[in-house]
Design a protein around this motif. Structure first.
Motif, PDB file in Angstrom:
ATOM      1  N   HIS A   1       0.780  -1.368  -0.093  1.00 16.38           N
ATOM      2  CA  HIS A   1      -0.168  -0.115   0.022  1.00 16.38           C
ATOM      3  C   HIS A   1       0.755   1.229   0.195  1.00 16.38           C
ATOM      4  O   HIS A   1       0.121   2.553   0.135  1.00 16.38           O
ATOM      5  CB  HIS A   1      -1.024   0.044   1.172  1.00 16.38           C
TER       6      HIS A   1
ATOM      7  N   HIS B   1      -1.743   2.144   9.452  1.00 15.66           N
ATOM      8  CA  HIS B   1      -3.059   1.856   9.122  1.00 15.66           C
ATOM      9  C   HIS B   1      -4.009   3.249   8.965  1.00 15.66           C
ATOM     10  O   HIS B   1      -4.774   3.518   7.857  1.00 15.66           O
ATOM     11  CB  HIS B   1      -3.835   1.227   9.932  1.00 15.66           C
TER      12      HIS B   1
ATOM     13  N   THR C   1      -2.642   4.528   5.234  1.00 14.84           N
ATOM     14  CA  THR C   1      -2.707   3.977   4.035  1.00 14.84           C
ATOM     15  C   THR C   1      -4.016   3.846   4.115  1.00 14.84           C
ATOM     16  O   THR C   1      -4.906   3.045   2.995  1.00 14.84           O
ATOM     17  CB  THR C   1      -2.234   2.582   4.226  1.00 14.84           C
ATOM     18  N   SER C   2      -5.120   4.031   4.987  1.00 18.90           N
ATOM     19  CA  SER C   2      -6.526   4.166   4.828  1.00 18.90           C
ATOM     20  C   SER C   2      -7.384   4.892   3.894  1.00 18.90           C
ATOM     21  O   SER C   2      -6.814   6.144   3.570  1.00 18.90           O
ATOM     22  CB  SER C   2      -7.189   4.462   6.484  1.00 18.90           C
TER      23      SER C   2
ATOM     24  N   GLU D   1     -10.243   5.958   3.805  1.00 17.21           N
ATOM     25  CA  GLU D   1     -11.295   6.743   4.404  1.00 17.21           C
ATOM     26  C   GLU D   1     -10.825   7.134   5.749  1.00 17.21           C
ATOM     27  O   GLU D   1     -10.030   6.274   6.421  1.00 17.21           O
ATOM     28  CB  GLU D   1     -12.544   6.402   4.413  1.00 17.21           C
TER      29      GLU D   1
ATOM     30  N   LEU E   1     -10.928   6.928   9.910  1.00 14.19           N
ATOM     31  CA  LEU E   1     -11.396   5.966  10.773  1.00 14.19           C
ATOM     32  C   LEU E   1     -11.537   6.538  12.099  1.00 14.19           C
ATOM     33  O   LEU E   1     -10.914   7.427  12.687  1.00 14.19           O
ATOM     34  CB  LEU E   1     -10.303   4.829  10.852  1.00 14.19           C
TER      35      LEU E   1
ATOM     36  N   LEU F   1     -10.313   1.691  13.613  1.00 17.53           N
ATOM     37  CA  LEU F   1      -9.105   1.577  13.593  1.00 17.53           C
ATOM     38  C   LEU F   1      -8.662   0.399  14.356  1.00 17.53           C
ATOM     39  O   LEU F   1      -7.813  -0.497  14.025  1.00 17.53           O
ATOM     40  CB  LEU F   1      -8.215   2.861  13.962  1.00 17.53           C
TER      41      LEU F   1
ATOM     42  N   LYS G   1      -9.548  -2.670  12.480  1.00 19.35           N
ATOM     43  CA  LYS G   1      -8.616  -3.018  11.254  1.00 19.35           C
ATOM     44  C   LYS G   1      -7.313  -3.481  11.510  1.00 19.35           C
ATOM     45  O   LYS G   1      -6.758  -4.456  10.786  1.00 19.35           O
ATOM     46  CB  LYS G   1      -8.635  -1.525  10.516  1.00 19.35           C
TER      47      LYS G   1
ATOM     48  N   TRP H   1      -5.846  -7.190  10.401  1.00 24.78           N
ATOM     49  CA  TRP H   1      -4.595  -7.073   9.565  1.00 24.78           C
ATOM     50  C   TRP H   1      -3.599  -8.015  10.099  1.00 24.78           C
ATOM     51  O   TRP H   1      -3.032  -9.095   9.551  1.00 24.78           O
ATOM     52  CB  TRP H   1      -4.001  -5.784   9.588  1.00 24.78           C
TER      53      TRP H   1
END
Length: 443
Positions: free
Chosen positions: A27, A355, A358-359, A361, A363, A368, A371, A375
């Motif tokens: 990403h 995170h 690279t998100s 949108e 969070l 978060l 996620k 992951w």
């Protein structure tokens, strides 16, 4: 039916491996990946500096409580300073344990260990009144199947509740308490016999300790055989004593007869079936006495040897547990725990930052958290209970000037979603923090 082990916040992988996972996730562009790697390097160096300060605080306050201190202070510590140093030490150490993702062992678990036995079959007693304070933290509550020896060469599998890591801090009460206690029990014990110094703090770091053998870790534990072990010694002893007594019975009767004659109770000789001439003859009496004493003494020595051998075996079991599972003692424990806490803090911040970076949108903290946990399962196969509050608070606390305006690495928008600085601005914040770590500029 099998149940999954409880998830913990501890991340069981090295920080550098976590960074490699992020970089290989696909990403980040090549340029962004280089900036992210540099960000992680500077962040790690900053937290190393930060935790060095924590370690210094702990070491400075522990010096008056260290039972193994080699360096003597030039100035005497006042009672007020002594108490303040104790409070500062405990606050810093508890915070470090929390940052290392260790959690307190419930007092009920420690009490239950006194009445339960896992691998070492001993009856134990711990006088908790001897302690000024007790701090017990652990990580990794797991079930482990092991083989234990039951009878002779027969082995059986046993499922044991294991604590993978355990930290135990104990502060003994002062000298006056133990002097009063010894006066009350009418037994005086010197410092060498006590094997501990009143008023000092003893810190232990262990691995793979059975949960219900925790009581064996306390330095003032008193051990004794269980009822089962006592019966295993007593029943054979009674069985072996009967033939000895039967064999010695004639000699015992001669002894009794001699005593009766000495007390002018010769009329009672008929009831024990011993001739008066036998009882008056001193040689048979002496032979009877010597034979009885030798038989009784030999039997007593044999039984005492069996008891001592059993006790030595128990002591070896306890010593093996303490020696082979020991990771560190006293001052060295603080060094190890600070290193672990530093690693955990950095891993958590790096995971959160990556995170958010690279998100696609914005969070919320809850999203978060979910996620990161998902992951970790996908990338490592390990389920953790990620501590989202800690790294978010740390990111908010890292503040610096970007374009003349003070900004945190992360804050929240009007809807409570996490808002992250760009990598370029984040590097500027870290650069500001480094430049102002020491401020020696003159007014």
């Amino acid at each position: 039916m099998t149940t999954d082990p409880p998830r913990e916040a501890f991340i069981p992988y090295p920080r550098k491996d976590i960074i490699k996972l992020c970089l290989s996730d696909g990403h980040l562009t090549d340029e962004t990946a280089k900036e992210f790697a540099a960000f992680c390097e500077i962040l790690t160096a900053f937290y190393h500096f930060k935790f060095h300060s924590t370690l210094d605080t702990i070491k400075e306050n522990y010096r008056v409580f260290n039972p193994n201190a080699e360096i003597q202070p030039l100035y005497e510590t006042s009672l007020q300073d002594y108490e303040a140093m104790g409070r500062s030490l405990m606050q810093a150490f508890k915070r470090t344990l929390d940052q290392a993702n260790y959690y307190p062992v419930p007092e009920a678990t420690i009490q239950q260990a006194l009445n339960s036995r896992t691998l070492i079959n001993l009856k134990t007693d711990v006088d908790f009144n001897d302690f000024e304070q007790v701090l017990c933290y652990c990580r990794g509550d797991i079930n482990q199947t092991i083989k234990t020896k039951k009878f002779f060469f027969w082995e059986a599998e046993q499922t044991v509740d294991i604590l993978e890591r355990l930290v135990l801090l104990i502060q003994f009460k002062g000298e006056r308490y133990f002097q009063a206690k010894e006066k009350q029990t009418k037994r005086k014990r010197g410092q060498a016999e006590r094997k501990f110094v009143p008023g000092k703090m003893y810190v232990y770091f262990y691995k793979n300790i059975p949960k219900f053998d925790l009581d064996l870790l306390f330095p003032n534990v008193k051990t004794s055989m269980t009822l089962r072990d006592q019966l295993m010694l007593a029943v054979p002893a009674i069985g072996a004593a009967i033939p000895v007594l039967l064999k010695a019975l004639p000699n015992i009767l001669i002894l009794v007869a001699a005593i009766l004659l000495t007390l002018n109770a010769g009329s009672a000789l008929e009831s024990i079936d011993v001739e008066e001439e036998q009882a008056r003859n001193i040689m048979p009496v002496l032979v009877a006495t010597l034979t009885f004493v030798i038989a009784l003494g030999g039997f007593g020595v044999k039984q005492y040897s069996q008891y001592k051998n059993k006790k030595i075996k128990f002591q070896k079991d306890v010593t093996d547990t303490l020696f082979f599972n020991n990771l560190a003692n006293n001052a060295s424990v603080f060094q190890m725990l600070v290193d672990i806490a530093e690693e955990e803090e950095c891993k958590e911040i790096i995971l959160v930052y990556y995170h958010l970076l690279t998100s696609a949108e914005p969070l919320t903290p809850q999203a978060l958290d979910a996620k990161v946990e998902k992951w970790m399962v996908e990338k490592t196969g390990t389920a953790i209970n990620f501590d989202i509050a800690g790294p978010l608070k740390n990111l908010q606390g890292l503040r610096g000037y970007v374009g003349g305006v003070e900004k945190p690495l992360m804050d929240y928008d009007d809807q409570g979603r996490c808002r992250l600085l760009s990598l370029k601005d984040s590097m500027a914040v870290l650069d500001y923090l480094w430049d102002n770590a020491f401020d020696y500029s003159e007014g």
